[in-house]
Design an enzyme around this catalytic site. Structure first.
Site, PDB file in Angstrom:
ATOM      1  N   SER A 185      15.470  51.349  40.796  1.00 16.39           N
ATOM      2  CA  SER A 185      16.563  50.607  40.204  1.00 16.39           C
ATOM      3  C   SER A 185      16.649  50.727  38.700  1.00 16.39           C
ATOM      4  O   SER A 185      16.938  52.145  38.109  1.00 16.39           O
ATOM      5  CB  SER A 185      16.422  49.163  40.560  1.00 16.39           C
ATOM      6  OG  SER A 185      17.633  48.463  40.325  1.00 16.39           O
ATOM      7  N   THR A 186      16.588  49.792  38.047  1.00 20.61           N
ATOM      8  CA  THR A 186      17.091  50.111  36.421  1.00 20.61           C
ATOM      9  C   THR A 186      16.035  50.859  35.837  1.00 20.61           C
ATOM     10  O   THR A 186      14.648  50.944  35.950  1.00 20.61           O
ATOM     11  CB  THR A 186      16.573  48.542  35.928  1.00 20.61           C
ATOM     12  OG1 THR A 186      17.263  47.683  36.496  1.00 20.61           O
ATOM     13  CG2 THR A 186      16.983  48.583  34.165  1.00 20.61           C
ATOM     14  N   HIS A 212      19.386  51.919  43.408  1.00 14.65           N
ATOM     15  CA  HIS A 212      20.545  50.910  43.097  1.00 14.65           C
ATOM     16  C   HIS A 212      21.627  51.459  42.147  1.00 14.65           C
ATOM     17  O   HIS A 212      21.328  51.579  40.838  1.00 14.65           O
ATOM     18  CB  HIS A 212      19.914  49.641  42.619  1.00 14.65           C
ATOM     19  CG  HIS A 212      18.802  49.117  43.427  1.00 14.65           C
ATOM     20  ND1 HIS A 212      18.047  48.064  43.044  1.00 14.65           N
ATOM     21  CD2 HIS A 212      18.611  49.134  44.584  1.00 14.65           C
ATOM     22  CE1 HIS A 212      17.227  47.687  43.984  1.00 14.65           C
ATOM     23  NE2 HIS A 212      17.404  48.500  45.161  1.00 14.65           N
ATOM     24  N   MET A 306      14.184  46.107  38.400  1.00 20.60           N
ATOM     25  CA  MET A 306      14.019  44.611  38.462  1.00 20.60           C
ATOM     26  C   MET A 306      14.124  44.327  39.784  1.00 20.60           C
ATOM     27  O   MET A 306      14.594  44.880  40.682  1.00 20.60           O
ATOM     28  CB  MET A 306      15.353  44.246  37.634  1.00 20.60           C
ATOM     29  CG  MET A 306      16.567  44.456  37.880  1.00 20.60           C
ATOM     30  SD  MET A 306      17.881  43.515  36.885  1.00 20.60           S
ATOM     31  CE  MET A 306      19.460  43.981  37.859  1.00 20.60           C
ATOM     32  N   ASP A 309      12.953  44.699  45.513  1.00 19.26           N
ATOM     33  CA  ASP A 309      13.257  45.322  46.581  1.00 19.26           C
ATOM     34  C   ASP A 309      12.282  46.506  46.895  1.00 19.26           C
ATOM     35  O   ASP A 309      11.784  47.193  46.130  1.00 19.26           O
ATOM     36  CB  ASP A 309      14.625  46.006  46.340  1.00 19.26           C
ATOM     37  CG  ASP A 309      15.373  46.777  47.451  1.00 19.26           C
ATOM     38  OD1 ASP A 309      15.010  46.288  48.483  1.00 19.26           O
ATOM     39  OD2 ASP A 309      16.053  47.561  47.278  1.00 19.26           O
TER      40      ASP A 309
END
Length: 365
Positions: A185-186, A212, A306, A309
């Site tokens: 993600s991030t 994401h 973050m 998941d």
């Protein structure tokens, strides 16, 4: 208090963003109308985090970001449009050094700001806690200090020439079919660059990636990685057969599900399941794969991001006999997802991002 610099050429957007963070109660806010003004303000304000619009007069967001990362390195969240052009510019910003991005919703911003607010505040808070790696672009910063401006960090991407493969382990069955599952993600796009560019064109297993991102961003991400990698990279917009030598990027704002059709593994772009918070869902991807592939033939990799998941599903995968790798806290932009996997004792190995590709090659020959 969190010192925040908002860089935005729209007076309305500056006002709305200012109201959002003032209402939080723990932000000290400064403003700049363009990149040139931002560089003057940042030297005196020394913000903990910057939100930076991409499209501005005089000096645009990418040029400003490049200067910030060289002269005053600090966490930056880009504010971009949901267009394909906006996606490509955002990916370039992440390569230069931005921590994260937020995509402006379509339509009148004053009418849709409530939709943007929770995610924006969450991203900015997390970015403010990120420690910028002092080694990143160190050589460029030294040259800047010694002789003035250096060339821009972003150059045209060319296909990577992978390092020589390790010798095959004669005890390993080279015909064994398996699957690699990557969740991030991030900070994910640069991490994917580092891992996937190390893999050769004849890598034995298909690779499926859940990053994401909005739907308009994952196509440009796949095309960008395809230019960088020896493997063929494509976005999964419909059902597709999974084959060795390929990397499959889950379509944004949807979920990716692994299934079996006529004896072959396929990936399917499925409507996002509201039971999962983040999309494309890493948890859903991993659990669907475990229904069709023996755990011993699955490798799960959880990198920067973050939240949590993928952590629970990959912990279950490891407990069932699968192999899992968590990115180390040392290199992760945000050690949320991989850190949760480690906390659950679900990581078979913990690796710096630059070592994950070699570890994967050693595992899958």
């Amino acid at each position: 208090m969190i010192r925040l610099l908002i860089v935005e050429d729209s007076a309305l957007m500056r006002k709305l963003l200012g109201q959002i963070f003032t209402a939080e109660g723990d932000f000290e806010i400064a403003f700049a109308r363009d990149g040139t003004e931002a560089l003057k303000v940042i030297s005196s304000v020394r913000p903990d985090v910057v939100t930076l619009d991409i499209h501005m007069p005089l000096m645009d967001g990418l040029a400003c970001l490049d200067r910030i990362m060289l002269e005053h390195p600090c966490p930056v969240v880009m504010v971009s449009s949901l267009t394909e052009e906006g996606a490509e510019e955002t990916l370039a910003a992440l390569e230069i050094g931005a921590v994260d991005f937020i995509a402006k919703p379509g339509g009148a911003i004053s009418l849709s700001i409530d939709e943007l607010t929770p995610r924006l505040v969450e991203k900015v808070r997390i970015a403010a806690s990120v420690r910028i790696r002092r080694s990143r672009r160190l050589a460029e910063r030294v040259r800047l200090a010694q002789s003035g401006p250096v060339r821009p960090a972003v150059t045209p991407l060319t296909r990577h020439i992978a390092s020589p493969r390790p010798s095959r382990d004669p005890r390993r069955d080279s015909t064994r079919a398996g699957l690699v599952l990557i969740g991030t993600s991030t900070g994910g796009p640069p991490a994917l660059d580092a891992v996937l560019a190390d893999l050769p064109a004849d890598f034995a297993w298909p690779i499926v990636v859940a990053q994401h991102m909005p739907a308009s961003f994952t196509g440009p991400l796949a095309r960008r990685l395809d230019k960088l990698c020896e493997l063929t990279v494509s976005e999964v917009a419909q059902q597709i057969k999974l084959e060795p030598g390929n990397i499959y990027i889950a379509k944004g704002d949807a979920d990716i599900v692994i299934s079996s059709r006529a004896g072959s593994l396929v990936a399917i772009a499925a409507p996002s399941d509201p039971a999962y918070r983040w999309h494309p869902s890493v948890d859903r991807m991993v659990r669907s794969a475990m229904k069709h592939v023996p755990a011993t033939d699955l490798v799960g990799i959880l990198m920067t991001g973050m939240g949590n998941d993928g952590a629970a599903a990959m912990a279950d995968l490891q407990a069932a006999g699968g192999y899992t790798i968590a990115e180390s806290e040392e290199t992760a932009v945000v050690w949320g997802m991989p850190g949760e996997l480690v906390r659950l004792n679900g990581a078979s190995d913990v690796r710096r991002v630059e070592d994950i590709g070699a570890s994967l090659l050693d595992r899958v020959c």
